[in-house]
Design a protein around this motif. Structure first.
Motif, PDB file in Angstrom:
ATOM      1  N   LYS A   1      12.788  -0.029 -13.538  1.00  0.00           N
ATOM      2  CA  LYS A   1      13.628  -0.152 -12.349  1.00  0.00           C
ATOM      3  C   LYS A   1      13.393  -1.506 -11.657  1.00  0.00           C
ATOM      4  CE  LYS A   1      14.708   1.876  -7.953  1.00  0.00           C
ATOM      5  NZ  LYS A   1      14.313   2.694  -6.866  1.00  0.00           N
ATOM      6  N   ASN A   2      12.142  -1.861 -11.448  1.00  0.00           N
ATOM      7  CA  ASN A   2      11.834  -3.092 -10.709  1.00  0.00           C
ATOM      8  C   ASN A   2      11.460  -4.265 -11.592  1.00  0.00           C
ATOM      9  OD1 ASN A   2      12.210  -1.763  -8.259  1.00  0.00           O
ATOM     10  ND2 ASN A   2      10.123  -0.993  -8.281  1.00  0.00           N
ATOM     11  N   GLY A   3      11.460  -4.078 -12.887  1.00  0.00           N
ATOM     12  CA  GLY A   3      11.098  -5.159 -13.791  1.00  0.00           C
ATOM     13  C   GLY A   3       9.609  -5.214 -14.059  1.00  0.00           C
ATOM     14  N   SER A   4       9.289  -5.948 -15.081  1.00  0.00           N
ATOM     15  CA  SER A   4       7.911  -6.084 -15.537  1.00  0.00           C
ATOM     16  C   SER A   4       7.279  -7.316 -14.903  1.00  0.00           C
ATOM     17  CB  SER A   4       7.925  -6.221 -17.068  1.00  0.00           C
ATOM     18  OG  SER A   4       6.622  -6.270 -17.578  1.00  0.00           O
ATOM     19  N   GLY A   5       6.056  -7.190 -14.449  1.00  0.00           N
ATOM     20  CA  GLY A   5       5.300  -8.331 -13.926  1.00  0.00           C
ATOM     21  C   GLY A   5       4.610  -9.030 -15.084  1.00  0.00           C
ATOM     22  N   THR A   6       5.331  -9.909 -15.751  1.00  0.00           N
ATOM     23  CA  THR A   6       4.858 -10.496 -17.000  1.00  0.00           C
ATOM     24  C   THR A   6       3.990 -11.722 -16.761  1.00  0.00           C
ATOM     25  OG1 THR A   6       6.864  -9.696 -18.059  1.00  0.00           O
ATOM     26  CG2 THR A   6       5.606 -11.347 -19.248  1.00  0.00           C
ATOM     27  N   VAL A   7       2.833 -11.737 -17.420  1.00  0.00           N
ATOM     28  CA  VAL A   7       1.913 -12.867 -17.376  1.00  0.00           C
ATOM     29  C   VAL A   7       1.746 -13.357 -18.805  1.00  0.00           C
ATOM     30  CG1 VAL A   7      -0.404 -13.658 -16.761  1.00  0.00           C
ATOM     31  CG2 VAL A   7       0.698 -11.852 -15.399  1.00  0.00           C
ATOM     32  N   PHE A   8       2.230 -14.578 -19.083  1.00  0.00           N
ATOM     33  CA  PHE A   8       2.120 -15.162 -20.414  1.00  0.00           C
ATOM     34  C   PHE A   8       0.828 -15.969 -20.510  1.00  0.00           C
ATOM     35  CE2 PHE A   8       6.652 -14.436 -20.138  1.00  0.00           C
ATOM     36  CZ  PHE A   8       6.990 -14.055 -21.422  1.00  0.00           C
ATOM     37  N   PHE A   9       0.101 -15.780 -21.616  1.00  0.00           N
ATOM     38  CA  PHE A   9      -1.113 -16.557 -21.871  1.00  0.00           C
ATOM     39  C   PHE A   9      -0.807 -17.558 -22.984  1.00  0.00           C
ATOM     40  CE2 PHE A   9      -2.455 -12.674 -19.910  1.00  0.00           C
ATOM     41  CZ  PHE A   9      -3.398 -13.100 -18.987  1.00  0.00           C
ATOM     42  N   CYS A  10      -1.171 -18.789 -22.776  1.00  0.00           N
ATOM     43  CA  CYS A  10      -0.850 -19.863 -23.727  1.00  0.00           C
ATOM     44  C   CYS A  10      -1.809 -19.860 -24.908  1.00  0.00           C
ATOM     45  CB  CYS A  10      -0.926 -21.215 -23.031  1.00  0.00           C
ATOM     46  SG  CYS A  10       0.362 -21.439 -21.822  1.00  0.00           S
TER      47      CYS A  10
ATOM     48  N   ARG B   1      -0.215  -9.997  -6.469  1.00  0.00           N
ATOM     49  CA  ARG B   1       1.073 -10.489  -5.978  1.00  0.00           C
ATOM     50  C   ARG B   1       2.239  -9.819  -6.721  1.00  0.00           C
ATOM     51  NH1 ARG B   1       0.073 -15.568  -6.167  1.00  0.00           N
ATOM     52  NH2 ARG B   1       1.053 -16.092  -8.149  1.00  0.00           N
ATOM     53  N   LEU B   2       2.128  -9.692  -8.047  1.00  0.00           N
ATOM     54  CA  LEU B   2       3.185  -9.027  -8.822  1.00  0.00           C
ATOM     55  C   LEU B   2       3.348  -7.565  -8.401  1.00  0.00           C
ATOM     56  CD1 LEU B   2       2.475 -10.574 -12.333  1.00  0.00           C
ATOM     57  CD2 LEU B   2       4.510 -10.962 -10.906  1.00  0.00           C
ATOM     58  N   GLU B   3       2.222  -6.899  -8.192  1.00  0.00           N
ATOM     59  CA  GLU B   3       2.286  -5.513  -7.728  1.00  0.00           C
ATOM     60  C   GLU B   3       2.926  -5.441  -6.342  1.00  0.00           C
ATOM     61  OE1 GLU B   3      -0.622  -1.662  -7.573  1.00  0.00           O
ATOM     62  OE2 GLU B   3      -1.510  -3.588  -7.029  1.00  0.00           O
ATOM     63  N   ASP B   4       2.533  -6.339  -5.436  1.00  0.00           N
ATOM     64  CA  ASP B   4       3.094  -6.357  -4.084  1.00  0.00           C
ATOM     65  C   ASP B   4       4.599  -6.646  -4.095  1.00  0.00           C
ATOM     66  OD1 ASP B   4       0.582  -5.826  -3.060  1.00  0.00           O
ATOM     67  OD2 ASP B   4       0.205  -7.896  -2.412  1.00  0.00           O
ATOM     68  N   LEU B   5       5.068  -7.416  -5.087  1.00  0.00           N
ATOM     69  CA  LEU B   5       6.498  -7.722  -5.207  1.00  0.00           C
ATOM     70  C   LEU B   5       7.303  -6.555  -5.773  1.00  0.00           C
ATOM     71  CD1 LEU B   5       6.300 -11.405  -6.501  1.00  0.00           C
ATOM     72  CD2 LEU B   5       7.206 -10.633  -4.283  1.00  0.00           C
ATOM     73  N   GLY B   6       6.606  -5.501  -6.218  1.00  0.00           N
ATOM     74  CA  GLY B   6       7.295  -4.302  -6.696  1.00  0.00           C
ATOM     75  C   GLY B   6       7.434  -4.194  -8.199  1.00  0.00           C
ATOM     76  N   ALA B   7       6.709  -5.009  -8.961  1.00  0.00           N
ATOM     77  CA  ALA B   7       6.781  -4.915 -10.422  1.00  0.00           C
ATOM     78  C   ALA B   7       6.410  -3.504 -10.868  1.00  0.00           C
ATOM     79  CB  ALA B   7       5.845  -5.935 -11.070  1.00  0.00           C
TER      80      ALA B   7
ATOM     81  N   PRO C   1      -4.706  -3.281 -10.460  1.00  0.00           N
ATOM     82  CA  PRO C   1      -3.485  -2.758  -9.845  1.00  0.00           C
ATOM     83  C   PRO C   1      -3.324  -1.257 -10.072  1.00  0.00           C
ATOM     84  CG  PRO C   1      -3.039  -4.751 -11.120  1.00  0.00           C
ATOM     85  CD  PRO C   1      -4.443  -4.326 -11.445  1.00  0.00           C
ATOM     86  N   SER C   2      -2.544  -0.628  -9.207  1.00  0.00           N
ATOM     87  CA  SER C   2      -2.284   0.807  -9.361  1.00  0.00           C
ATOM     88  C   SER C   2      -1.093   1.053 -10.281  1.00  0.00           C
ATOM     89  CB  SER C   2      -2.035   1.450  -7.995  1.00  0.00           C
ATOM     90  OG  SER C   2      -0.908   0.856  -7.385  1.00  0.00           O
ATOM     91  N   ILE C   3      -0.397  -0.007 -10.694  1.00  0.00           N
ATOM     92  CA  ILE C   3       0.698   0.108 -11.663  1.00  0.00           C
ATOM     93  C   ILE C   3       0.119  -0.088 -13.065  1.00  0.00           C
ATOM     94  CG2 ILE C   3       2.544  -0.546 -10.074  1.00  0.00           C
ATOM     95  CD1 ILE C   3       2.329  -3.421 -11.084  1.00  0.00           C
ATOM     96  N   PRO C   4       0.821   0.383 -14.103  1.00  0.00           N
ATOM     97  CA  PRO C   4       0.278   0.270 -15.464  1.00  0.00           C
ATOM     98  C   PRO C   4       0.022  -1.180 -15.902  1.00  0.00           C
ATOM     99  CG  PRO C   4       2.097   1.829 -15.423  1.00  0.00           C
ATOM    100  CD  PRO C   4       2.081   1.144 -14.082  1.00  0.00           C
ATOM    101  N   ILE C   5      -1.068  -1.350 -16.645  1.00  0.00           N
ATOM    102  CA  ILE C   5      -1.398  -2.626 -17.277  1.00  0.00           C
ATOM    103  C   ILE C   5      -0.974  -2.510 -18.740  1.00  0.00           C
ATOM    104  CG2 ILE C   5      -3.221  -4.256 -17.899  1.00  0.00           C
ATOM    105  CD1 ILE C   5      -2.839  -4.010 -14.887  1.00  0.00           C
TER     106      ILE C   5
END
Length: 186
Positions: free
Chosen positions: A1-10, A44-50, A74-78
Motif C-alpha cells: 500500500k505505502n511502497g517499499s523502503g528500499t535501501v540499495f547497497f553498492c 526515516r523510511l519507517e516514519d515516512l510510512g514505508a 523498525p517495527s515494519i518487516p525487514i
C-alpha cells in the motif's frame, strides 16, 4: 500500500553478467555512510510510512546491517533481497533481524552459473541457503502483505528453460514453506 523502503547497497558480490542494477552493482555510485546513519535511514523510511525496509544486495554489508539493526530495529518487516549465493553462518546471524527473505535462485547448471557469474557452485550454495531461509514461518499481514516468510525469485533466461525446469523441480521440495516468483524480463 505505502511502497517499499528500499535501501540499495553498492558493489554486489555475485557480479552477474546480465545484472539489471549495473549502476549500483558495478559502478559503485553510492555514498559511504556510518552504521548510525544507516539506522537513521531505516527509521526515516519507517516514519515516512514505508511498508517494509527492503535491503537490496546486502550480503557484503551484513555486519554493518546487523550493527545498524542493533541500533534501530523498525517495527515494519525487514526484507533481505539477495542473489541467493549466501553463507549459512551469515544467515544464522541475521535471522533474528530479518522478517522476509527474497532470494534469487538463478541457475541449476554449473556451466551456466560459471558462464554468467564465475561461480561453478552457485546452485549448491544457493539451494542450501534458500532451504535455510524457507524455514522462516509464513505470516501475512494487512492487505495480504507478507510480514514473515520467503519468496524465491527465478528469472527464466533465454534458451535456458531446461535449467528453469530443474529449478522448479528442486523448488517442489520446499513449496510448502516458501513462495516462488517466476520472472520473464527477457
Amino acid at each position: 500500500k505505502n511502497g517499499s523502503g528500499t535501501v540499495f547497497f553498492c558493489g554486489c558480490s555475485l557480479q552477474c553478467a546480465f545484472c539489471q542494477n549495473y549502476e549500483l552493482s558495478r559502478n559503485l555510485r553510492g555514498k559511504i555512510i556510518s552504521t548510525k546513519e544507516l539506522a537513521d535511514i531505516f527509521k526515516r523510511l519507517e516514519d515516512l510510512g514505508a511498508s517494509n525496509i527492503n535491503l537490496v544486495s546486502p550480503t557484503h554489508y551484513s555486519n554493518k546491517i546487523l550493527d545498524a539493526l542493533s541500533i534501530y530495529k523498525p517495527s515494519i518487516p525487514i526484507v533481505y533481497n539477495t542473489h541467493g549465493y549466501e553463507n549459512i553462518d551469515v544467515l544464522r546471524a541475521l535471522d533474528g533481524f530479518i522478517d522476509v527473505y527474497l532470494p534469487d535462485v538463478k541457475f541449476f547448471s554449473s556451466s551456466l552459473s560459471k558462464r554468467y557469474t564465475g561461480k561453478v557452485n552457485y546452485f549448491e550454495v544457493a539451494s542450501k541457503a534458500i532451504e535455510f531461509m524457507a524455514n522462516k514461518p509464513v505470516v501475512f499481514g494487512e492487505y495480504g502483505l507478507l510480514k514473515k516468510g520467503t519468496i524465491v525469485r527465478h528469472l527464466v533466461l533465454p534458451q535456458c528453460t531446461l535449467d528453469s525446469k530443474k529449478i522448479l523441480d528442486w523448488f517442489s521440495t520446499i513449496k510448502d514453506k516458501a513462495y516462488i516468483n517466476l520472472m520473464s524480463q527477457y
